[in-house]
Design a protein around this motif. Structure first.
Motif, PDB file in Angstrom:
ATOM      1  N   SER A   1      81.135 -13.892  67.456  1.00  0.00           N
ATOM      2  CA  SER A   1      80.046 -14.687  66.882  1.00  0.00           C
ATOM      3  C   SER A   1      79.607 -14.088  65.548  1.00  0.00           C
ATOM      4  O   SER A   1      79.857 -12.914  65.257  1.00  0.00           O
ATOM      5  CB  SER A   1      78.855 -14.748  67.835  1.00  0.00           C
ATOM      6  OG  SER A   1      78.224 -13.486  67.910  1.00  0.00           O
ATOM      7  N   VAL A   2      78.941 -14.908  64.765  1.00  0.00           N
ATOM      8  CA  VAL A   2      78.417 -14.456  63.481  1.00  0.00           C
ATOM      9  C   VAL A   2      77.361 -13.383  63.700  1.00  0.00           C
ATOM     10  O   VAL A   2      77.299 -12.402  62.955  1.00  0.00           O
ATOM     11  CB  VAL A   2      77.844 -15.656  62.687  1.00  0.00           C
ATOM     12  CG1 VAL A   2      77.069 -15.186  61.469  1.00  0.00           C
ATOM     13  CG2 VAL A   2      78.968 -16.587  62.274  1.00  0.00           C
ATOM     14  N   SER A   3      76.553 -13.540  64.745  1.00  0.00           N
ATOM     15  CA  SER A   3      75.509 -12.541  64.999  1.00  0.00           C
ATOM     16  C   SER A   3      76.109 -11.180  65.355  1.00  0.00           C
ATOM     17  O   SER A   3      75.588 -10.144  64.941  1.00  0.00           O
ATOM     18  CB  SER A   3      74.537 -13.020  66.072  1.00  0.00           C
ATOM     19  OG  SER A   3      75.201 -13.235  67.291  1.00  0.00           O
ATOM     20  N   ASP A   4      77.215 -11.157  66.111  1.00  0.00           N
ATOM     21  CA  ASP A   4      77.891  -9.892  66.415  1.00  0.00           C
ATOM     22  C   ASP A   4      78.415  -9.240  65.128  1.00  0.00           C
ATOM     23  O   ASP A   4      78.286  -8.033  64.934  1.00  0.00           O
ATOM     24  CB  ASP A   4      79.054 -10.101  67.381  1.00  0.00           C
ATOM     25  CG  ASP A   4      78.620 -10.423  68.786  1.00  0.00           C
ATOM     26  OD1 ASP A   4      77.426 -10.233  69.109  1.00  0.00           O
ATOM     27  OD2 ASP A   4      79.476 -10.888  69.575  1.00  0.00           O
ATOM     28  N   ALA A   5      79.005 -10.051  64.258  1.00  0.00           N
ATOM     29  CA  ALA A   5      79.525  -9.536  62.987  1.00  0.00           C
ATOM     30  C   ALA A   5      78.387  -9.001  62.130  1.00  0.00           C
ATOM     31  O   ALA A   5      78.488  -7.932  61.534  1.00  0.00           O
ATOM     32  CB  ALA A   5      80.285 -10.639  62.251  1.00  0.00           C
ATOM     33  N   ARG A   6      77.282  -9.735  62.092  1.00  0.00           N
ATOM     34  CA  ARG A   6      76.113  -9.324  61.299  1.00  0.00           C
ATOM     35  C   ARG A   6      75.569  -7.980  61.801  1.00  0.00           C
ATOM     36  O   ARG A   6      75.260  -7.087  60.999  1.00  0.00           O
ATOM     37  CB  ARG A   6      75.044 -10.407  61.381  1.00  0.00           C
ATOM     38  CG  ARG A   6      73.836 -10.150  60.528  1.00  0.00           C
ATOM     39  CD  ARG A   6      72.883 -11.322  60.597  1.00  0.00           C
ATOM     40  NE  ARG A   6      73.329 -12.424  59.788  1.00  0.00           N
ATOM     41  CZ  ARG A   6      73.128 -12.530  58.477  1.00  0.00           C
ATOM     42  NH1 ARG A   6      72.477 -11.588  57.845  1.00  0.00           N
ATOM     43  NH2 ARG A   6      73.572 -13.562  57.805  1.00  0.00           N
ATOM     44  N   GLU A   7      75.465  -7.811  63.106  1.00  0.00           N
ATOM     45  CA  GLU A   7      74.979  -6.545  63.678  1.00  0.00           C
ATOM     46  C   GLU A   7      75.902  -5.388  63.300  1.00  0.00           C
ATOM     47  O   GLU A   7      75.438  -4.296  62.972  1.00  0.00           O
ATOM     48  CB  GLU A   7      74.868  -6.654  65.189  1.00  0.00           C
ATOM     49  CG  GLU A   7      73.702  -7.477  65.668  1.00  0.00           C
ATOM     50  CD  GLU A   7      73.652  -7.572  67.184  1.00  0.00           C
ATOM     51  OE1 GLU A   7      74.071  -6.617  67.864  1.00  0.00           O
ATOM     52  OE2 GLU A   7      73.199  -8.619  67.674  1.00  0.00           O
ATOM     53  N   PHE A   8      77.214  -5.635  63.339  1.00  0.00           N
ATOM     54  CA  PHE A   8      78.168  -4.585  63.018  1.00  0.00           C
ATOM     55  C   PHE A   8      78.087  -4.209  61.537  1.00  0.00           C
ATOM     56  O   PHE A   8      78.196  -3.031  61.182  1.00  0.00           O
ATOM     57  CB  PHE A   8      79.593  -5.007  63.388  1.00  0.00           C
ATOM     58  CG  PHE A   8      80.538  -3.853  63.513  1.00  0.00           C
ATOM     59  CD1 PHE A   8      80.649  -3.162  64.706  1.00  0.00           C
ATOM     60  CD2 PHE A   8      81.306  -3.450  62.441  1.00  0.00           C
ATOM     61  CE1 PHE A   8      81.514  -2.084  64.823  1.00  0.00           C
ATOM     62  CE2 PHE A   8      82.175  -2.375  62.545  1.00  0.00           C
ATOM     63  CZ  PHE A   8      82.282  -1.691  63.734  1.00  0.00           C
ATOM     64  N   ILE A   9      77.885  -5.196  60.682  1.00  0.00           N
ATOM     65  CA  ILE A   9      77.748  -4.926  59.248  1.00  0.00           C
ATOM     66  C   ILE A   9      76.600  -3.959  59.004  1.00  0.00           C
ATOM     67  O   ILE A   9      76.710  -3.030  58.209  1.00  0.00           O
ATOM     68  CB  ILE A   9      77.536  -6.234  58.462  1.00  0.00           C
ATOM     69  CG1 ILE A   9      78.833  -7.037  58.439  1.00  0.00           C
ATOM     70  CG2 ILE A   9      77.039  -5.959  57.045  1.00  0.00           C
ATOM     71  CD1 ILE A   9      78.680  -8.450  57.922  1.00  0.00           C
ATOM     72  N   HIS A  10      75.499  -4.155  59.721  1.00  0.00           N
ATOM     73  CA  HIS A  10      74.332  -3.289  59.528  1.00  0.00           C
ATOM     74  C   HIS A  10      74.584  -1.846  59.962  1.00  0.00           C
ATOM     75  O   HIS A  10      73.862  -0.948  59.538  1.00  0.00           O
ATOM     76  CB  HIS A  10      73.115  -3.863  60.250  1.00  0.00           C
ATOM     77  CG  HIS A  10      72.563  -5.083  59.574  1.00  0.00           C
ATOM     78  ND1 HIS A  10      72.107  -5.083  58.278  1.00  0.00           N
ATOM     79  CD2 HIS A  10      72.423  -6.347  60.017  1.00  0.00           C
ATOM     80  CE1 HIS A  10      71.697  -6.285  57.949  1.00  0.00           C
ATOM     81  NE2 HIS A  10      71.883  -7.078  58.987  1.00  0.00           N
ATOM     82  N   THR A  11      75.610  -1.603  60.784  1.00  0.00           N
ATOM     83  CA  THR A  11      75.950  -0.221  61.134  1.00  0.00           C
ATOM     84  C   THR A  11      76.729   0.458  60.017  1.00  0.00           C
ATOM     85  O   THR A  11      76.881   1.677  60.026  1.00  0.00           O
ATOM     86  CB  THR A  11      76.778  -0.141  62.436  1.00  0.00           C
ATOM     87  OG1 THR A  11      78.065  -0.718  62.222  1.00  0.00           O
ATOM     88  CG2 THR A  11      76.064  -0.829  63.585  1.00  0.00           C
ATOM     89  N   ILE A  12      77.216  -0.347  59.055  1.00  0.00           N
ATOM     90  CA  ILE A  12      78.004   0.188  57.947  1.00  0.00           C
ATOM     91  C   ILE A  12      77.181   0.280  56.666  1.00  0.00           C
ATOM     92  O   ILE A  12      77.180   1.299  55.988  1.00  0.00           O
ATOM     93  CB  ILE A  12      79.256  -0.681  57.699  1.00  0.00           C
ATOM     94  CG1 ILE A  12      80.175  -0.624  58.916  1.00  0.00           C
ATOM     95  CG2 ILE A  12      79.989  -0.248  56.436  1.00  0.00           C
ATOM     96  CD1 ILE A  12      81.333  -1.590  58.872  1.00  0.00           C
ATOM     97  N   ALA A  13      76.498  -0.811  56.338  1.00  0.00           N
ATOM     98  CA  ALA A  13      75.807  -0.877  55.053  1.00  0.00           C
ATOM     99  C   ALA A  13      74.585  -1.781  55.147  1.00  0.00           C
ATOM    100  O   ALA A  13      74.540  -2.702  55.955  1.00  0.00           O
ATOM    101  CB  ALA A  13      76.754  -1.420  53.991  1.00  0.00           C
ATOM    102  N   ASP A  14      73.629  -1.504  54.284  1.00  0.00           N
ATOM    103  CA  ASP A  14      72.455  -2.357  54.151  1.00  0.00           C
ATOM    104  C   ASP A  14      72.629  -3.133  52.851  1.00  0.00           C
ATOM    105  O   ASP A  14      72.217  -2.676  51.787  1.00  0.00           O
ATOM    106  CB  ASP A  14      71.184  -1.512  54.123  1.00  0.00           C
ATOM    107  CG  ASP A  14      69.939  -2.356  54.079  1.00  0.00           C
ATOM    108  OD1 ASP A  14      69.993  -3.529  54.479  1.00  0.00           O
ATOM    109  OD2 ASP A  14      68.900  -1.842  53.627  1.00  0.00           O
TER     110      ASP A  14
END
Length: 82
Positions: free
Chosen positions: A55-68
């Motif tokens: 899901s897009v929300s899963d991808a979005r959460e993972f992005i936040h673990t890498i960069a803001d």
């Protein structure tokens, strides 16, 4: 690039945006980061295979673990989540 490689680029100030795109191979979502010149860095596992999110929300959460950074979504394929 792996999560740790992308985190290192972010700490150096190279990553400026992320984009969530429809996975062309599977019914899922992949993530690309972009630098100031528009060069894309695809999020992959340690073997170099693109990570696919359900899901897009899963991808979005993972992005936040890498960069803001700003996140763009490929809205053309959002019907897969309905």
């Amino acid at each position: 690039m792996t999560r740790s490689e992308l985190q290192a680029l972010y700490r150096k100030g190279r990553l400026h945006a992320a984009e969530i795109l429809h996975d062309p191979m599977l019914p899922g979502w992949i993530v690309e980061f972009r630098d100031e010149d528009g060069v894309a860095f695809e999020l992959t596992d340690t073997l170099g295979c693109p990570l696919s999110f359900s899901s897009v929300s899963d991808a979005r959460e993972f992005i936040h673990t890498i960069a803001d950074c700003p996140i763009q979504e490929d809205h053309l394929y959002r019907f897969f989540e309905r």
